[in-house]
Scaffold this motif. Sequence first.
Motif, PDB file in Angstrom:
ATOM      1  N   ARG A 152       0.943  -0.869  -0.478  1.00 52.70           N
ATOM      2  CA  ARG A 152       0.542  -0.267   0.135  1.00 52.70           C
ATOM      3  C   ARG A 152       1.251   1.780  -0.201  1.00 52.70           C
TER       4      ARG A 152
ATOM      5  N   LEU B 283       0.953   4.743   1.074  1.00 45.99           N
ATOM      6  CA  LEU B 283       0.204   5.681   2.310  1.00 45.99           C
ATOM      7  C   LEU B 283       0.366   7.039   2.060  1.00 45.99           C
TER       8      LEU B 283
ATOM      9  N   LEU C  80      -6.326  -0.990   6.489  1.00 43.64           N
ATOM     10  CA  LEU C  80      -5.958  -0.998   4.675  1.00 43.64           C
ATOM     11  C   LEU C  80      -5.485  -1.891   3.615  1.00 43.64           C
TER      12      LEU C  80
END
Length: 188
Positions: free
Chosen positions: A46, A48, A111
């Motif tokens: 991911r 961020l 997430l």
Amino acid sequence: MAKVLDVITEELQKFIINQKIFFVGTAPLSCTGHVNLSPKGLESFRILSPHQVGYLDVTGSGNETSAHLQENGRITLMFCAFQEPACILRLYGQGQTILPDSPDWNALYPLFPPLPGTRQIIIADIERVQTSCGFGVPLYEYQGQRDILVNWASKKGEAGVKEYQQKNNLISIDGLSTPLSKSQNLGD
């Protein structure tokens, strides 16, 4: 041919999102220690922010990345285009391990995709973004993610995975302790 940037641009973020595999490199401070290079997948990466990335780390045969980050924080993440257009992207930074008993866990874990055998989250604050041509990287066709690790963790169950972690993930191959060795969750 190399280009150095201060941030992960929107164009590079799109490139990262389209990659099915990435590589993580870390090393201990000792000149006789082993450099670790790990391929990762499972759609676990991911972005961020333009300066911070992370990935959900599942239980594996060792825990070198976490041990090295605890000792010195250095981390490099690499993405290679295996289809056109050619590109290699390296993200250099300082990383940390976030364990399930960390105060940051509850904000970060949602997430990522829920994966059996989840061990920790690796977060990296990116200091240098570098692209290079990738002209020497061969072309490959993506066929899919393997389900072997996820199935293994599902069959072991939470208690079996914790037992495996206690046996195999507390000390690096160079004798460095990992944050898991201090985690209260493993003692449950």
